[in-house]
Write an enzyme that holds these catalytic residues in place. Structure first.
Site, PDB file in Angstrom:
ATOM      1  N   ARG A  72       0.864  -1.179   0.000  1.00  0.00           N
ATOM      2  CA  ARG A  72       0.000   0.000   0.000  1.00  0.00           C
ATOM      3  C   ARG A  72       0.901   1.229   0.000  1.00  0.00           C
ATOM      4  NH1 ARG A  72       0.109   1.814   5.358  1.00  0.00           N
ATOM      5  NH2 ARG A  72       0.088   0.194   6.961  1.00  0.00           N
ATOM      6  N   HIS A  97      -2.300   3.417   6.261  1.00  0.00           N
ATOM      7  CA  HIS A  97      -3.281   2.368   6.554  1.00  0.00           C
ATOM      8  C   HIS A  97      -4.693   2.953   6.474  1.00  0.00           C
ATOM      9  CE1 HIS A  97      -5.136  -1.093   8.456  1.00  0.00           C
ATOM     10  NE2 HIS A  97      -5.715  -0.278   9.321  1.00  0.00           N
ATOM     11  N   TYR A 118       6.785   4.641  10.797  1.00  0.00           N
ATOM     12  CA  TYR A 118       7.247   3.264  10.893  1.00  0.00           C
ATOM     13  C   TYR A 118       7.841   2.691   9.607  1.00  0.00           C
ATOM     14  CZ  TYR A 118       2.449   2.562   9.117  1.00  0.00           C
ATOM     15  OH  TYR A 118       1.287   2.639   8.392  1.00  0.00           O
TER      16      TYR A 118
END
Length: 368
Positions: free
Chosen positions: A259, A263, A272
């Protein structure tokens, strides 16, 4: 050899990152291949506009899909009309292809219950936000089809790599293996379960090999190669409906992809993951990959691409206008759709909420 008859660590591919053919091109007509590209472009543009709407405060939290168009459109195109789709919360492109208008998807993420209304004849479950909760539902639906003798129908269920760490995944696939249900379990392995990387999810070499524990077939496919995804999904659906001698009906597909965005729009992926990782995966982008193949084989040219781009922009603009023209739901509606009748606790919450509205007015909830 069938694309399913291979080691689940051997990834299926048809196109490389440059759109060059490295595998067997599926037997589909030119119109279908161009439609595959058109829907992928439509899903990408819709995604870009939806994120923009959320940032402008015109829509609630939204889960982006960019990077996953190849897996969504490639797999959804393999379904027959009578088949059923059970999505998670990111299958906007696949749901569109199956007949859910873009307006409905927008309404859903705008907090409108009408977004859950499926048009008549559209074999699609509503989105499932709780992780993996839809997997047992899909298994149950497929078992029902088998018990009713509807042998021409299969059920495809989408979920992410994070779902494979949930008990629902184990229960759904174990039941499917035991009762030999016509299921295709489609795992969108986009490398990150929110902020948890794939290598922290499991010590297994692949997610596809988890199928072995349930006595079903598992196959890993390049999820950013729409032609490979189509081939693998079509073979799995055919087997679900008409298994050969000694074959089981269910299949677990692991579509390896990425992706590009967050998210959800409530997430900050820069915390992250690093830019180098994102850029590495963007080099595998499924849209230019398929476009290169279609151009090289003479199926599209500059004029066709421009026409598709204009059509895509207009369709998304029309959907946004239609969704924003719909009357906004009353805030009290949120108490009416979780249960057939309000439970005592829900009724108490409703009464408290209405008392606050009466005291402060709706504007009291909008002050920063």
């Amino acid at each position: 050899m069938s694309v399913l008859q291979r080691d689940p660590q051997d990834q299926v591919r048809v196109l490389d990152e440059d759109g060059t053919v490295v595998g067997e091109v599926p037997d589909v007509d030119d119109e279908t291949l161009v439609d595959m590209y058109r829907y992928m472009r439509l899903a990408r543009h819709f995604d870009t506009r939806a994120v923009s709407l959320q940032r402008q405060g015109r829509m609630g939290t939204y889960p982006p899909l960019s990077g996953q168009e190849g897996a969504q459109i490639g797999s959804a195109l393999a379904l027959d009309e009578q088949d059923w789709m059970v999505p998670s919360y990111r299958e906007h492109g696949a749901s569109l292809l199956r007949g859910l208008p873009l307006k409905q998807t927008l309404l859903y993420w705008m907090g409108h219950e009408k977004g859950n209304e499926m048009p008549e004849g559209v074999n699609l479950f509503p989105p499932a936000v709780p992780i993996a909760s839809q997997i047992p539902h899909a298994t149950g639906a497929a078992w029902a089809k088998k018990l009713r003798g509807e042998d021409d129908t299969a059920v495809i269920c989408y979920f992410g790599d994070g779902a494979t760490s949930e008990g629902d995944f184990h229960e759904g696939l174990n039941f499917a293996g035991v009762f030999d249900t016509p299921n295709v379990f489609f795992c969108n392995n986009n490398q990150w379960a929110i902020s948890v990387p794939r290598e922290r999810q499991t010590a297994a070499e692949t997610l596809a090999q988890k199928a072995t524990a349930y006595g079903i077939d598992g196959v890993q496919v390049d999820g950013m190669d729409p032609l490979a995804v189509y081939s693998v999904t079509k073979a799995a659906l055919d087997k679900a409906k008409n298994p050969g001698e000694g074959e089981g009906r269910p299949t677990l597909i692991e579509a390896v992809q990425y992706r590009f965005g967050a998210h959800t729009t409530a997430d900050d992926p820069t915390v992250y993951r690093d830019d180098d990782e994102v850029e590495k995966w963007k080099a595998k982008d499924p849209i230019p990959r398929l476009e290169a193949f279609l151009r090289e084989t003479g199926r599209i040219d500059d004029e066709a691409v421009e026409a598709i781009e204009e059509d895509v922009k207009q369709r998304v603009a029309d959907a946004i206008e239609a969704a924003e023209s719909d009357p906004r739901p009353d805030p009290s509606d949120m108490f009416d759709y979780a249960y057939a009748e309000r439970t005592p606790e829900i009724q108490a919450q409703y009464e408290e909420f209405e008392a606050l509205r009466e005291k402060f007015g709706d504007e009291g909830f909008l002050r920063e």
